[in-house]
Design a protein around this motif. Structure first.
Motif, short mmCIF file in Angstrom:
data_model
loop_
_atom_site.label_atom_id
_atom_site.label_comp_id
_atom_site.label_asym_id
_atom_site.label_seq_id
_atom_site.Cartn_x
_atom_site.Cartn_y
_atom_site.Cartn_z
N GLN A 267 11.29 27.94 -28.20
CA GLN A 267 10.43 28.51 -27.16
C GLN A 267 11.28 29.30 -26.16
N ALA A 268 12.44 28.74 -25.79
CA ALA A 268 13.32 29.45 -24.86
C ALA A 268 13.83 30.75 -25.50
N GLU A 269 14.15 30.68 -26.78
CA GLU A 269 14.62 31.87 -27.50
C GLU A 269 13.57 32.98 -27.47
N ASP A 270 12.31 32.60 -27.66
CA ASP A 270 11.23 33.60 -27.63
C ASP A 270 11.13 34.27 -26.26
N ILE A 271 11.29 33.47 -25.19
CA ILE A 271 11.17 34.03 -23.85
C ILE A 271 12.30 35.03 -23.57
N TYR A 272 13.54 34.61 -23.88
CA TYR A 272 14.67 35.51 -23.66
C TYR A 272 14.53 36.79 -24.49
N SER A 273 14.11 36.64 -25.73
CA SER A 273 13.93 37.81 -26.60
C SER A 273 12.87 38.74 -26.05
N GLY A 274 11.79 38.15 -25.50
CA GLY A 274 10.72 38.96 -24.92
C GLY A 274 11.19 39.76 -23.72
N ILE A 275 12.02 39.13 -22.88
CA ILE A 275 12.56 39.84 -21.72
C ILE A 275 13.43 41.00 -22.18
N LEU A 276 14.29 40.74 -23.14
CA LEU A 276 15.24 41.76 -23.60
C LEU A 276 14.55 42.89 -24.36
N ALA A 277 13.37 42.61 -24.88
CA ALA A 277 12.65 43.67 -25.60
C ALA A 277 12.23 44.80 -24.67
N SER A 278 12.06 44.46 -23.38
CA SER A 278 11.62 45.49 -22.43
C SER A 278 12.75 45.98 -21.53
N LYS A 279 13.79 45.16 -21.34
CA LYS A 279 14.86 45.55 -20.44
C LYS A 279 16.12 44.76 -20.75
N SER A 280 17.26 45.43 -20.70
CA SER A 280 18.54 44.75 -20.93
C SER A 280 18.99 44.08 -19.63
N ILE A 281 19.01 42.75 -19.63
CA ILE A 281 19.42 41.97 -18.45
C ILE A 281 20.51 41.00 -18.89
N GLY A 282 21.62 40.98 -18.15
CA GLY A 282 22.77 40.18 -18.54
C GLY A 282 22.45 38.71 -18.71
N TRP A 283 21.77 38.10 -17.72
CA TRP A 283 21.50 36.67 -17.82
C TRP A 283 20.56 36.35 -18.99
N ALA A 284 19.67 37.28 -19.33
CA ALA A 284 18.77 37.04 -20.46
C ALA A 284 19.55 37.08 -21.78
N SER A 285 20.49 38.02 -21.89
CA SER A 285 21.34 38.07 -23.10
C SER A 285 22.16 36.80 -23.22
N LEU A 286 22.72 36.35 -22.10
CA LEU A 286 23.51 35.12 -22.13
C LEU A 286 22.64 33.93 -22.49
N GLY A 287 21.44 33.87 -21.90
CA GLY A 287 20.53 32.76 -22.21
C GLY A 287 20.16 32.75 -23.69
N LEU A 288 19.88 33.92 -24.24
CA LEU A 288 19.56 34.00 -25.67
C LEU A 288 20.73 33.53 -26.51
N ALA A 289 21.94 33.98 -26.16
CA ALA A 289 23.12 33.58 -26.92
C ALA A 289 23.32 32.07 -26.85
N ARG A 290 23.08 31.49 -25.70
CA ARG A 290 23.26 30.04 -25.54
C ARG A 290 22.28 29.24 -26.39
N VAL A 291 21.01 29.66 -26.42
CA VAL A 291 20.05 28.89 -27.23
C VAL A 291 20.30 29.11 -28.71
N LEU A 292 20.79 30.29 -29.09
CA LEU A 292 21.17 30.51 -30.49
C LEU A 292 22.34 29.59 -30.85
N PHE A 293 23.32 29.51 -29.97
CA PHE A 293 24.48 28.65 -30.18
C PHE A 293 24.04 27.19 -30.31
N ALA A 294 23.14 26.76 -29.44
CA ALA A 294 22.67 25.37 -29.46
C ALA A 294 21.91 25.05 -30.73
N GLN A 295 21.37 26.08 -31.40
CA GLN A 295 20.66 25.87 -32.66
C GLN A 295 21.57 26.11 -33.87
#
Length: 544
Positions: free
Chosen positions: A188-216
């Motif tokens: 669910q967190a991955e979907d949210i971060y991906s949704g944010i990044l789909a419309s705008k490149s934001i550093g914390w969103a990229s980091l958040g996405l990378a972290r949840v990918l790493f955790a999985q």
């Protein structure tokens, strides 16, 4: 006009003239509850004693003189957040120059509530404070739910906030993602971060996405995301830390070291990163870099409120690996002298002395100190699992089997430890002692049964809270034991029935029920426990 007279404010600035100027400006804005700190250390002491509505912090905390070991306001903010000294509702406004602002605004994972660029007027300061208070009011319902531990309702509140306050859509989405991570709902967190990044490149969103990918365990995907983030923003420091972790997971300790060296070269004052560089360098066999890093950690932490004697132990290990026994001895003496009174000092000193004796071939003296270290570990709180596991390995290498087992039991008995039973067993297996692993497993299962019996006794005596806490200990030791899961769910449901709804405990209960469904879906007690859980929700009007 907004009434700010009840706001409590902490001003952090090394310059007495600026502190006086800010006080005058605040008083003109009807704010009189003002306290001051001259550097990061004093600020941390003060926020540890009381909470503030607003913190005004100068970015350049050393005033150009190096008085605070180079720590800046951004690093102080990260320390305060990391150690949970300030909550989400605390307004943190950074005072800085335009040149510094342009460097840090897009590079920081944790950003202040706002920045004020020097020079500024009373009206400008008042407007920024009012704007921050208005912003906090928007988020306060969600913040309060988070503080209560009611993360499910907080997610709903954040979703409502996104719909009603379009200006803060990204901020509310970030909160939702953070809460899904806290609930271990990573997709669910991955979907949210991906949704944010789909419309705008934001550093914390990229980091958040990378972290949840790493955790999985999607290490390659996480590495790709964080590598791109660094390419786009070479000063987004937290990205380097995660990229180093990706390399470590791939067994590339040397590459992880080089990434951390690059990060330290850009931002040399963050102690946690320096410490990690030392650890990775030591693992990679680079004692020169490890020694330099640990020496910097010990030096920079000298006046820190977060000083950790385990840093001295790591420096001693490094120096002994280098063959420098004289310097190692000096570090031990410094640790004993400068950290007197620290609860962990006895264990850390004994471990260090044992390593020194072991390197010199003084086996009998090493064994004496190892036994003293084991006794100290038994009495100490706050020691890391890493230190304890290292002690267990040293005990095994000196044929102190019972001592090693005792230390590993303290790791497994520590409810704050993230070491699994499998991890604990592997320490003995890798040491060539599978027999000790089997014995350890048997002892753990005996302890788990004793905890189950104790919890039942507490429950029969009406101590429902005590029963739950005892079962949480058992659950930590045997997280996949269905008998423990069932007992814990029952105990929590009883506490909810007798003492009222508790959001964090209810979430634990729900997690146990989900785990039972996966491990033992035909368990005859599962339907009744599930119905009891929903009945408790209905009783207290909790949304399902």
């Amino acid at each position: 006009m907004q009434d700010n007279s009840n706001l409590s404010v902490l001003v952090i600035d090394p310059n007495p003239g600026m502190r006086g100027s800010l006080q005058n400006m605040l008083v003109q804005s009807s704010i009189t509850k003002i306290e001051f700190a001259v550097n990061a250390s004093t600020a941390i002491k003060q926020v540890g004693k009381r909470s503030y509505d607003l913190i005004l912090c100068e970015y350049d905390l050393d005033g150009g003189g190096g008085s605070d070991n180079g720590q800046d306001g951004q690093q102080l903010l990260e320390d305060m957040r990391h150690h949970k000294l300030i909550g989400l509702s605390t307004i943190f406004i950074m005072i800085t120059s335009e040149g510094v602002y342009s460097k840090v605004v897009s590079a920081a994972e944790l950003t202040p509530t706002d920045y004020i660029l020097k020079p500024f007027t009373v009206d400008m300061l008042s407007q920024r404070i009012n704007r921050a208070i208005e912003r906090r009011a928007v988020f306060l319902p969600t913040y309060n739910l988070i503080a209560q531990g009611n993360l499910r309702e907080a997610i709903r509140s954040a979703a409502t906030g996104e719909a009603t306050h379009p200006r803060y859509v990204a901020d509310f989405a970030r909160l939702r993602a953070d809460m899904h991570v806290a609930l271990d709902e990573l997709p669910q967190a991955e979907d949210i971060y991906s949704g944010i990044l789909a419309s705008k490149s934001i550093g914390w969103a990229s980091l958040g996405l990378a972290r949840v990918l790493f955790a999985q365990d999607k290490i390659e995907e996480a590495e790709n995301v964080v590598t791109k983030l660094i390419e786009d923003n070479p000063k987004f420091m937290a990205a380097y830390d995660l990229l180093a972790k990706c390399h470590e997971m791939n067994g590339a300790a040397y590459r992880a070291q080089k990434i951390l060296e690059e990060a330290v070269a850009i931002s040399p004052h963050m102690v946690r990163r320096l410490r990690r560089l030392g650890e990775v360098a030591l693992e990679a066999g680079d004692v020169v870099v490890a020694e330099k890093s640990f020496k910097q950690v010990v030096s920079r932490s000298k006046y820190s409120e977060f000083r950790d004697p385990e840093d001295h132990v790591k420096l001693v290990k490094t120096l002994l690996k280098k063959g420098d026994t004289n310097q190692a001895g000096s570090v031990i003496r410094d640790m004993e002298k400068s950290l007197r009174g620290n609860a962990a000092i006895d264990a850390c000193k004994s471990i260090s002395v044992a390593l020194l004796h072991e390197s010199a071939g003084n086996t009998a003296a090493a064994v004496t100190e190892l036994n003293a270290a084991v006794a100290a570990v038994r009495l100490s709180k706050g020691l890391s699992s890493e230190l304890k596991i290292g002690l267990a390995r040293t005990c095994l290498s000196n044929r102190l089997d019972n001592a090693a087992a005792e230390v590993m039991l303290t790791v497994m008995n520590d409810v704050d430890s993230d070491v699994s039973m499998q991890d604990a067993m592997s320490v003995f297996v890798k040491a060539g002692r599978p027999d000790l692993a089997e014995g350890m497993n048997s002892r753990l299962m005996t302890q788990v049964q004793e905890l189950l019996d104790l919890a039942a006794e507490k429950g029969n005596m009406g101590d429902v809270k005590g029963a739950v806490q005892t079962l949480l200990e058992a659950q930590h030791m045997a997280p996949k034991n269905v008998q423990v899961m069932v007992a814990l769910a029952k105990a929590i449901l009883r506490q909810l029935e007798d003492l009222g709804w508790d959001h964090p405990l209810a979430e634990i209960c729900n997690t146990q029920l989900d785990a039972i469904r996966k491990i033992d879906p035909a368990n005859p007690l599962l339907p009744g426990l599930t119905e009891d859980y929903h009945s408790a929700q209905r009783k207290y009007g909790i949304s399902t």
